[in-house]
Design a protein around this motif. Structure first.
Motif, PDB file in Angstrom:
ATOM      1  N   GLN A  71      50.075  95.402  -6.959  1.00  0.00           N
ATOM      2  CA  GLN A  71      49.298  94.188  -6.751  1.00  0.00           C
ATOM      3  C   GLN A  71      47.963  94.224  -7.480  1.00  0.00           C
ATOM      4  O   GLN A  71      47.528  93.229  -8.052  1.00  0.00           O
ATOM      5  CB  GLN A  71      49.006  93.981  -5.257  1.00  0.00           C
ATOM      6  N   VAL A  72      47.299  95.384  -7.451  1.00  0.00           N
ATOM      7  CA  VAL A  72      45.902  95.441  -7.891  1.00  0.00           C
ATOM      8  C   VAL A  72      45.709  95.104  -9.367  1.00  0.00           C
ATOM      9  O   VAL A  72      44.640  94.627  -9.767  1.00  0.00           O
ATOM     10  CB  VAL A  72      45.287  96.828  -7.592  1.00  0.00           C
ATOM     11  N   GLY A  73      46.737  95.328 -10.186  1.00  0.00           N
ATOM     12  CA  GLY A  73      46.606  95.027 -11.602  1.00  0.00           C
ATOM     13  C   GLY A  73      46.350  93.556 -11.866  1.00  0.00           C
ATOM     14  O   GLY A  73      45.702  93.185 -12.847  1.00  0.00           O
ATOM     15  N   HIS A  74      46.832  92.695 -10.960  1.00  0.00           N
ATOM     16  CA  HIS A  74      46.677  91.255 -11.133  1.00  0.00           C
ATOM     17  C   HIS A  74      45.236  90.788 -10.947  1.00  0.00           C
ATOM     18  O   HIS A  74      44.920  89.646 -11.289  1.00  0.00           O
ATOM     19  CB  HIS A  74      47.568  90.511 -10.137  1.00  0.00           C
ATOM     20  N   LEU A  75      44.382  91.648 -10.450  1.00  0.00           N
ATOM     21  CA  LEU A  75      42.988  91.255 -10.221  1.00  0.00           C
ATOM     22  C   LEU A  75      42.206  91.095 -11.519  1.00  0.00           C
ATOM     23  O   LEU A  75      41.143  90.471 -11.534  1.00  0.00           O
ATOM     24  CB  LEU A  75      42.288  92.294  -9.331  1.00  0.00           C
ATOM     25  N   GLY A  76      42.698  91.686 -12.591  1.00  0.00           N
ATOM     26  CA  GLY A  76      42.031  91.541 -13.877  1.00  0.00           C
ATOM     27  C   GLY A  76      40.614  92.079 -13.858  1.00  0.00           C
ATOM     28  O   GLY A  76      40.352  93.168 -13.349  1.00  0.00           O
ATOM     29  N   GLU A  77      39.671  91.294 -14.381  1.00  0.00           N
ATOM     30  CA  GLU A  77      38.281  91.739 -14.454  1.00  0.00           C
ATOM     31  C   GLU A  77      37.652  91.859 -13.078  1.00  0.00           C
ATOM     32  O   GLU A  77      36.638  92.542 -12.916  1.00  0.00           O
ATOM     33  CB  GLU A  77      37.481  90.765 -15.322  1.00  0.00           C
ATOM     34  N   ALA A  78      38.219  91.199 -12.079  1.00  0.00           N
ATOM     35  CA  ALA A  78      37.679  91.268 -10.724  1.00  0.00           C
ATOM     36  C   ALA A  78      38.036  92.573 -10.011  1.00  0.00           C
ATOM     37  O   ALA A  78      37.536  92.841  -8.921  1.00  0.00           O
ATOM     38  CB  ALA A  78      38.176  90.078  -9.896  1.00  0.00           C
ATOM     39  N   TYR A  79      38.910  93.359 -10.645  1.00  0.00           N
ATOM     40  CA  TYR A  79      39.348  94.609 -10.012  1.00  0.00           C
ATOM     41  C   TYR A  79      38.187  95.536  -9.719  1.00  0.00           C
ATOM     42  O   TYR A  79      38.112  96.150  -8.629  1.00  0.00           O
ATOM     43  CB  TYR A  79      40.366  95.316 -10.910  1.00  0.00           C
ATOM     44  N   GLN A  80      37.245  95.692 -10.640  1.00  0.00           N
ATOM     45  CA  GLN A  80      36.144  96.631 -10.468  1.00  0.00           C
ATOM     46  C   GLN A  80      35.310  96.289  -9.243  1.00  0.00           C
ATOM     47  O   GLN A  80      34.910  97.176  -8.478  1.00  0.00           O
ATOM     48  CB  GLN A  80      35.265  96.660 -11.725  1.00  0.00           C
ATOM     49  N   GLU A  81      35.038  95.034  -9.037  1.00  0.00           N
ATOM     50  CA  GLU A  81      34.265  94.634  -7.859  1.00  0.00           C
ATOM     51  C   GLU A  81      35.059  94.871  -6.582  1.00  0.00           C
ATOM     52  O   GLU A  81      34.546  95.383  -5.589  1.00  0.00           O
ATOM     53  CB  GLU A  81      33.878  93.160  -7.965  1.00  0.00           C
ATOM     54  N   TRP A  82      36.343  94.526  -6.620  1.00  0.00           N
ATOM     55  CA  TRP A  82      37.205  94.675  -5.438  1.00  0.00           C
ATOM     56  C   TRP A  82      37.343  96.127  -5.019  1.00  0.00           C
ATOM     57  O   TRP A  82      37.220  96.468  -3.849  1.00  0.00           O
ATOM     58  CB  TRP A  82      38.579  94.081  -5.743  1.00  0.00           C
ATOM     59  N   VAL A  83      37.589  97.025  -5.981  1.00  0.00           N
ATOM     60  CA  VAL A  83      37.885  98.416  -5.656  1.00  0.00           C
ATOM     61  C   VAL A  83      36.653  99.149  -5.149  1.00  0.00           C
ATOM     62  O   VAL A  83      36.773 100.175  -4.472  1.00  0.00           O
ATOM     63  CB  VAL A  83      38.504  99.136  -6.877  1.00  0.00           C
ATOM     64  N   LYS A  99      40.378  96.434 -16.852  1.00  0.00           N
ATOM     65  CA  LYS A  99      40.548  95.020 -16.516  1.00  0.00           C
ATOM     66  C   LYS A  99      41.960  94.504 -16.792  1.00  0.00           C
ATOM     67  O   LYS A  99      42.327  93.416 -16.349  1.00  0.00           O
ATOM     68  CB  LYS A  99      39.534  94.161 -17.268  1.00  0.00           C
ATOM     69  N   THR A 100      42.774  95.267 -17.548  1.00  0.00           N
ATOM     70  CA  THR A 100      44.139  94.824 -17.796  1.00  0.00           C
ATOM     71  C   THR A 100      45.044  95.268 -16.649  1.00  0.00           C
ATOM     72  O   THR A 100      44.680  96.141 -15.845  1.00  0.00           O
ATOM     73  CB  THR A 100      44.680  95.403 -19.112  1.00  0.00           C
ATOM     74  N   TYR A 101      46.226  94.684 -16.585  1.00  0.00           N
ATOM     75  CA  TYR A 101      47.127  94.964 -15.459  1.00  0.00           C
ATOM     76  C   TYR A 101      47.439  96.450 -15.324  1.00  0.00           C
ATOM     77  O   TYR A 101      47.232  97.047 -14.258  1.00  0.00           O
ATOM     78  CB  TYR A 101      48.433  94.177 -15.619  1.00  0.00           C
ATOM     79  N   TRP A 102      47.939  97.077 -16.401  1.00  0.00           N
ATOM     80  CA  TRP A 102      48.374  98.469 -16.291  1.00  0.00           C
ATOM     81  C   TRP A 102      47.198  99.422 -16.212  1.00  0.00           C
ATOM     82  O   TRP A 102      47.285 100.473 -15.563  1.00  0.00           O
ATOM     83  CB  TRP A 102      49.292  98.837 -17.447  1.00  0.00           C
ATOM     84  N   ALA A 162      40.291  87.389  -5.181  1.00  0.00           N
ATOM     85  CA  ALA A 162      39.503  87.759  -6.351  1.00  0.00           C
ATOM     86  C   ALA A 162      40.136  87.125  -7.567  1.00  0.00           C
ATOM     87  O   ALA A 162      41.321  87.344  -7.832  1.00  0.00           O
ATOM     88  CB  ALA A 162      39.441  89.274  -6.503  1.00  0.00           C
ATOM     89  N   GLN A 163      39.383  86.306  -8.271  1.00  0.00           N
ATOM     90  CA  GLN A 163      39.869  85.654  -9.491  1.00  0.00           C
ATOM     91  C   GLN A 163      41.147  84.867  -9.220  1.00  0.00           C
ATOM     92  O   GLN A 163      42.043  84.796 -10.046  1.00  0.00           O
ATOM     93  CB  GLN A 163      40.120  86.710 -10.564  1.00  0.00           C
ATOM     94  N   GLY A 164      41.234  84.290  -8.035  1.00  0.00           N
ATOM     95  CA  GLY A 164      42.386  83.479  -7.692  1.00  0.00           C
ATOM     96  C   GLY A 164      43.584  84.256  -7.203  1.00  0.00           C
ATOM     97  O   GLY A 164      44.576  83.661  -6.784  1.00  0.00           O
ATOM     98  N   TYR A 165      43.530  85.582  -7.230  1.00  0.00           N
ATOM     99  CA  TYR A 165      44.663  86.382  -6.793  1.00  0.00           C
ATOM    100  C   TYR A 165      44.354  87.000  -5.437  1.00  0.00           C
ATOM    101  O   TYR A 165      43.266  87.542  -5.230  1.00  0.00           O
ATOM    102  CB  TYR A 165      44.988  87.494  -7.787  1.00  0.00           C
ATOM    103  N   ILE A 166      45.303  86.948  -4.539  1.00  0.00           N
ATOM    104  CA  ILE A 166      45.115  87.493  -3.194  1.00  0.00           C
ATOM    105  C   ILE A 166      45.830  88.829  -3.078  1.00  0.00           C
ATOM    106  O   ILE A 166      47.035  88.919  -3.313  1.00  0.00           O
ATOM    107  CB  ILE A 166      45.664  86.531  -2.122  1.00  0.00           C
TER     108      ILE A 166
END
Length: 237
Positions: free
Chosen positions: A17-29, A111-114, A3-7
């Motif tokens: 790890q999940v914080g690195h997903l950025g804006e893609a986190y919402q779709e991933w989770v 969307k931010t790391y923390w 997601a967004q280049g992060y695995i």
């Protein structure tokens, strides 16, 4: 998963790890992994232990607190009928809190790391791994922390003699909520209303995740217009 280049490596502890997903986190989770085996959160065994809670710990720990709180109001002269009314009102207050927290805090967009990391710990992990039986109820330490502001808020609006019973009712509402939540995921109800409530909640997880925020009932979804459309309901299982 990319997601967004992060695995995200599901074989390694996930929390940092999940914080690195950025804006893609919402779709991933919100792409659930249906497995009863929960992921590892932390490398540390101590912190990992704190994230896992068996469902029966909730009534075991908190029902005695409910009884003690109610007994305090009774000792201050309230009748059984008055106590019952206060407890019921406390449960009613909890149902509104349940809905409000689930809708506006548990489903906040991050969307931010923390922010992603905190959201995953709070609720995102449940949507990613909805069948993880050891992360379906709140850890006792987290509940104890949240009890403090809840009790203090009640003190502002209630009298010294009614505060304990109202708090006990709210805490009882929480116990019913967490036990119901566990049952909706792992129980197999054969009759309504439990069967319908299970369909209603699984619909929130797997079909339309921005509606259906009630757990113990759909009352507040009806009041605030977040009731899922009938056509989105899951078929009977």
């Amino acid at each position: 998963m990319v997601a967004q280049g992060y695995i995200v490596d599901l074989k390694k502890p996930l929390v940092f790890q999940v914080g690195h997903l950025g804006e893609a986190y919402q779709e991933w989770v919100h792409q659930p992994i249906v497995s009863k085996e929960g992921p590892r959160f932390f490398q540390s065994d101590f912190w990992e232990f704190l994230t896992r809670t068996v469902w029966w710990a909730v009534p075991t720990i908190w029902l005695p607190v409910v009884c003690w709180s109610v007994s305090r109001s009774m000792a201050m002269g309230h009748t059984a009928a008055e106590i019952a009314a206060m407890v019921v009102f406390g449960i009613f207050i909890w149902t509104l809190m349940e809905y409000t927290l689930h809708r506006f805090l548990f489903h906040i967009k991050t969307k931010t790391y923390w922010a992603n990391t905190a959201h995953y710990l709070l609720h995102g992990c449940h949507h990613k791994h909805p069948m993880d039986g050891l992360r379906l109820v709140f850890p006792p330490a987290a509940t104890a922390i949240l009890c403090v502001p809840f009790f203090n808020i009640i003190k502002v609006f209630a009298t010294p003699s009614t505060t304990p019973a109202l708090f006990g009712g709210g805490l009882l509402g929480y116990v019913l909520y967490d036990c119901t939540h566990y049952y909706l995921h792992h129980g197999q109800p054969s009759k309504d209303p439990a069967r319908n409530l299970k369909r209603y909640h699984l619909n929130h997880h797997f079909r339309i995740q921005d509606k259906g925020f009630g757990i113990t009932s759909s009352l507040w979804d009806r009041v605030f217009g977040t009731l899922p459309p009938a056509k989105e309901s899951l078929r009977k299982r």
